[in-house]
Design a protein around this motif. Structure first.
Motif, short mmCIF file in Angstrom:
data_model
loop_
_atom_site.label_atom_id
_atom_site.label_comp_id
_atom_site.label_asym_id
_atom_site.label_seq_id
_atom_site.Cartn_x
_atom_site.Cartn_y
_atom_site.Cartn_z
N ARG A 35 -114.51 -23.04 -92.82
CA ARG A 35 -115.31 -23.98 -93.64
C ARG A 35 -115.86 -25.14 -93.14
O ARG A 35 -114.98 -25.03 -92.79
CB ARG A 35 -114.10 -23.80 -94.66
N LYS A 45 -122.60 -17.17 -95.66
CA LYS A 45 -121.73 -16.84 -96.34
C LYS A 45 -121.77 -16.66 -97.58
O LYS A 45 -122.31 -16.38 -98.32
CB LYS A 45 -120.95 -16.22 -95.59
N HIS A 46 -121.08 -18.05 -97.88
CA HIS A 46 -121.46 -19.14 -99.22
C HIS A 46 -121.91 -20.20 -99.32
O HIS A 46 -121.68 -21.54 -98.29
CB HIS A 46 -119.85 -18.80 -100.06
N GLU A 99 -122.49 -24.61 -101.44
CA GLU A 99 -122.22 -24.73 -103.18
C GLU A 99 -122.65 -25.94 -102.53
O GLU A 99 -122.32 -27.12 -101.30
CB GLU A 99 -121.27 -24.62 -102.88
N GLU A 143 -119.02 -21.96 -95.84
CA GLU A 143 -118.34 -21.05 -94.95
C GLU A 143 -119.37 -19.58 -94.68
O GLU A 143 -120.58 -19.61 -94.91
CB GLU A 143 -117.73 -19.71 -95.86
#
Length: 108
Positions: A19, A49-50, A52, A73
């Motif tokens: 993270r 992967k992710h 924001e 992530e």
């Protein structure tokens, strides 16, 4: 009064999600949207992967130094390394660095 802390158990580092959190403050509040727009391009990097990015919604009576937060992530260290080496990452630095004061990053 005792204070309770919780630690995440050690996991196999080869399978742990990384993270990545970064906090930014703008030199000029009028540039916050430009910072968010510039950082939003990072979502296009394939190794993410992710992803924001958002304005800080917190109104803290002790301080409001953070204007923008990035949360991402990655599958592993190699994916994070690939992210930082990608040309889009460098392009975002070129856009955002002149507009920001504070930058604090942490990976866990």
């Amino acid at each position: 009064m005792s204070r309770r802390t919780t630690q995440v158990p050690e996991q196999d580092p080869r399978s742990e999600i990384i993270r990545h959190v970064v906090f930014f403050s703008a030199k000029n509040p009028d540039d916050i949207d430009r910072i968010v727009d510039g950082l939003s391009k990072l979502a296009e990097i394939p190794s993410v992967k992710h992803f924001e990015v958002s304005r800080n919604r917190n109104e803290d009576r002790f301080g409001n130094e953070v204007d923008v937060i990035v949360y991402a992530e990655f599958e592993d260290d190699a994916a994070l390394t690939a992210y930082r080496a990608h040309q889009i990452y460098q392009d975002c630095i070129d856009i955002v660095r002149p507009l920001r004061d504070l930058r604090i990053a942490a990976d866990f």
